[in-house]
Design a protein around this motif. Structure first.
Motif, mmCIF file in Angstrom:
data_model
loop_
_atom_site.group_PDB
_atom_site.id
_atom_site.type_symbol
_atom_site.label_atom_id
_atom_site.label_comp_id
_atom_site.label_asym_id
_atom_site.label_seq_id
_atom_site.Cartn_x
_atom_site.Cartn_y
_atom_site.Cartn_z
ATOM 1 N N PHE A 24 0.855 -1.290 0.008
ATOM 2 C CA PHE A 24 -0.058 -0.175 0.055
ATOM 3 C C PHE A 24 0.972 1.258 0.030
ATOM 4 C CE2 PHE A 24 -2.337 -3.381 2.037
ATOM 5 C CZ PHE A 24 -3.506 -3.350 1.333
ATOM 6 N N PRO A 25 1.128 1.948 -1.252
ATOM 7 C CA PRO A 25 1.981 3.098 -1.199
ATOM 8 C C PRO A 25 1.016 4.320 -0.529
ATOM 9 C CG PRO A 25 1.492 2.032 -3.369
ATOM 10 C CD PRO A 25 0.774 1.700 -2.381
ATOM 11 N N ILE A 26 1.751 5.036 0.410
ATOM 12 C CA ILE A 26 1.054 6.078 0.918
ATOM 13 C C ILE A 26 1.685 7.348 0.366
ATOM 14 C CG2 ILE A 26 0.472 7.455 3.119
ATOM 15 C CD1 ILE A 26 -0.788 4.548 2.814
ATOM 16 N N CYS A 48 -0.956 -1.738 -4.528
ATOM 17 C CA CYS A 48 -2.204 -1.471 -4.907
ATOM 18 C C CYS A 48 -1.955 -0.212 -5.712
ATOM 19 C CB CYS A 48 -2.732 -0.678 -3.412
ATOM 20 S SG CYS A 48 -4.289 0.015 -3.646
ATOM 21 N N HIS A 49 -3.116 -0.056 -6.734
ATOM 22 C CA HIS A 49 -3.264 0.769 -7.748
ATOM 23 C C HIS A 49 -3.813 2.300 -7.213
ATOM 24 C CE1 HIS A 49 -2.224 -2.213 -10.791
ATOM 25 N NE2 HIS A 49 -3.111 -2.762 -10.188
ATOM 26 N N GLU A 50 -4.674 2.162 -6.442
ATOM 27 C CA GLU A 50 -5.329 3.262 -6.018
ATOM 28 C C GLU A 50 -4.696 4.172 -5.015
ATOM 29 O OE1 GLU A 50 -6.648 0.394 -5.824
ATOM 30 O OE2 GLU A 50 -7.866 0.476 -7.875
ATOM 31 N N ALA A 51 -4.942 5.761 -4.820
ATOM 32 C CA ALA A 51 -4.221 6.331 -3.914
ATOM 33 C C ALA A 51 -5.232 6.147 -2.857
ATOM 34 C CB ALA A 51 -4.517 7.799 -4.278
ATOM 35 N N ILE A 52 -4.282 5.992 -1.544
ATOM 36 C CA ILE A 52 -4.914 5.671 -0.318
ATOM 37 C C ILE A 52 -5.005 7.154 0.671
ATOM 38 C CG2 ILE A 52 -4.678 4.506 1.980
ATOM 39 C CD1 ILE A 52 -3.089 2.602 0.283
ATOM 40 N N ASP A 53 -6.480 7.457 0.631
ATOM 41 C CA ASP A 53 -6.588 8.840 1.381
ATOM 42 C C ASP A 53 -7.090 8.362 2.853
ATOM 43 O OD1 ASP A 53 -6.313 10.282 -0.951
ATOM 44 O OD2 ASP A 53 -8.429 9.741 -1.713
ATOM 45 N N ILE A 55 -6.603 5.488 5.721
ATOM 46 C CA ILE A 55 -6.461 4.081 5.826
ATOM 47 C C ILE A 55 -7.435 3.125 6.750
ATOM 48 C CG2 ILE A 55 -4.634 2.577 7.424
ATOM 49 C CD1 ILE A 55 -2.793 4.793 7.063
ATOM 50 N N SER A 56 -8.298 3.856 7.359
ATOM 51 C CA SER A 56 -9.311 3.071 8.092
ATOM 52 C C SER A 56 -10.256 2.503 7.117
ATOM 53 C CB SER A 56 -9.965 4.133 9.018
ATOM 54 O OG SER A 56 -10.701 5.205 8.673
ATOM 55 N N LEU A 68 2.427 -4.676 3.444
ATOM 56 C CA LEU A 68 3.600 -3.807 3.550
ATOM 57 C C LEU A 68 2.856 -2.224 3.264
ATOM 58 C CD1 LEU A 68 6.747 -2.772 3.427
ATOM 59 C CD2 LEU A 68 6.784 -3.693 1.280
ATOM 60 N N PHE A 69 3.346 -1.384 4.078
ATOM 61 C CA PHE A 69 2.864 0.124 3.479
ATOM 62 C C PHE A 69 4.104 0.592 3.314
ATOM 63 C CE2 PHE A 69 -0.686 -1.369 6.038
ATOM 64 C CZ PHE A 69 -1.818 -0.727 5.307
ATOM 65 N N ILE A 70 4.430 1.516 2.356
ATOM 66 C CA ILE A 70 5.373 2.231 1.805
ATOM 67 C C ILE A 70 5.055 3.781 1.810
ATOM 68 C CG2 ILE A 70 7.183 2.781 -0.158
ATOM 69 C CD1 ILE A 70 6.986 0.107 -0.829
ATOM 70 N N ILE A 71 5.585 4.597 2.745
ATOM 71 C CA ILE A 71 5.114 5.922 2.848
ATOM 72 C C ILE A 71 6.167 6.827 2.433
ATOM 73 C CG2 ILE A 71 4.772 7.640 4.638
ATOM 74 C CD1 ILE A 71 4.073 5.434 6.671
ATOM 75 N N ASP A 72 5.629 7.562 1.470
ATOM 76 C CA ASP A 72 6.602 8.768 0.764
ATOM 77 C C ASP A 72 7.188 9.763 1.910
ATOM 78 O OD1 ASP A 72 7.707 10.561 -1.043
ATOM 79 O OD2 ASP A 72 5.838 11.361 -1.721
ATOM 80 N N GLY A 73 8.525 9.519 1.918
ATOM 81 C CA GLY A 73 9.217 10.337 2.966
ATOM 82 C C GLY A 73 9.339 11.946 2.746
ATOM 83 N N GLU A 74 8.978 12.324 1.703
ATOM 84 C CA GLU A 74 8.761 13.718 1.267
ATOM 85 C C GLU A 74 7.799 14.529 1.855
ATOM 86 O OE1 GLU A 74 11.584 14.728 -0.087
ATOM 87 O OE2 GLU A 74 12.178 12.730 -0.571
#
Length: 244
Positions: A24-26, A48-53, A55-56, A68-74
């Motif tokens: 899940f890319p955040i 996951c293809h969709e943007a995740i707005d 999480i709940s 696995l959640f990958i969070i954009d560090g920027e």
């Protein structure tokens, strides 16, 4: 998590022929999501293809599937910490990795305390990034070697504090009279770059089992407890001009 639980998780992950990990890319950047899909294709990850707005609103992870959640560090540090807290609440067994072009020690410390499991550079080679994510899924802590170095430069005699998952004090980065062979030096140069055994084996035309033997010998010779500490030692002692 207990040692027994960690070993069970690793055994479960390794026993699957192609571990199915839902990623899940955040991030708000669609190019980053597309890039992750491209890099992780065929590596046992389902991005996951969709943007995740929110999480709940995500559905429960099916039994037997890793998350696995990958969070954009920027994005803002406080937003990252809030996101980590939400993930830990909704998906306590999921792994969390922060991906950024650079990292600051203070931010990494805050993210680590919040519950992040790994930190990867967005400009890493695709094989190294995929290998790092697999290590995280196996329960390892992943940090860029350059970051570890920047956090320990002020320590006298290059003594490095042992990470939380390897308690027991400091290590001495001197070789204590035992020299590295040319092959070990080559492999150590790859460890400095964060390359997993599979990549090292392919680059040097060796079997993975042979690489594992060399890595074990390297750790013993340089007095390191893990690959991260060996990479730090290499940063101090292995010439950047050495070609692996």
């Amino acid at each position: 998590m207990s040692l027994h639980s960690l070993m069970e998780d690793r055994r479960s992950y390794r026993q699957e022929e192609k571990p199915t990990t839902k990623v899940f890319p955040i991030c708000s950047n669609p190019l980053l999501r597309i890039g992750l899909e491209t890099v992780l294709a065929g590596e046992g990850f389902d991005v996951c293809h969709e943007a995740i707005d929110d999480i709940s609103t995500l559905p429960e992870i099916p039994e037997g599937q890793h998350a696995l959640f990958i969070i954009d560090g920027e994005i803002r540090s406080d937003a990252i910490i809030d996101t980590i807290n939400q993930i830990k609440t909704s998906f306590p067994d999921a792994k969390i990795v922060i991906v950024a072009e650079t990292f600051e020690a203070a931010a990494v410390s805050a993210f680590w305390k919040a519950g992040a499991h790994g930190f990867c550079l967005s400009n890493s080679q695709s094989e190294i990034l995929a290998g790092s994510l697999h290590l995280v899924m196996l329960g390892e802590v992943v940090l860029p070697a350059a970051l570890v170095l920047s956090m320990t430069e002020t320590k006298a005699n290059h003594a490095v504090a042992v990470p939380a998952d390897n308690p027991g004090g400091n290590i001495d980065l001197r070789l204590s009279g035992r020299r590295l062979s040319m092959r070990e030096t080559q492999i150590l140069a790859f460890l400095r770059e964060g390359a997993p055994n599979k990549v090292i084996a392919r680059k040097l035309n060796l079997s993975e089992s042979t690489v594992k033997v060399h890595v074990k010998a390297i750790l013993k010779k340089v007095g390191a407890c893990n690959r991260t500490q060996a990479a730090l030692w290499a940063t101090h002692h292995v010439s950047a001009e050495i070609e692996a």
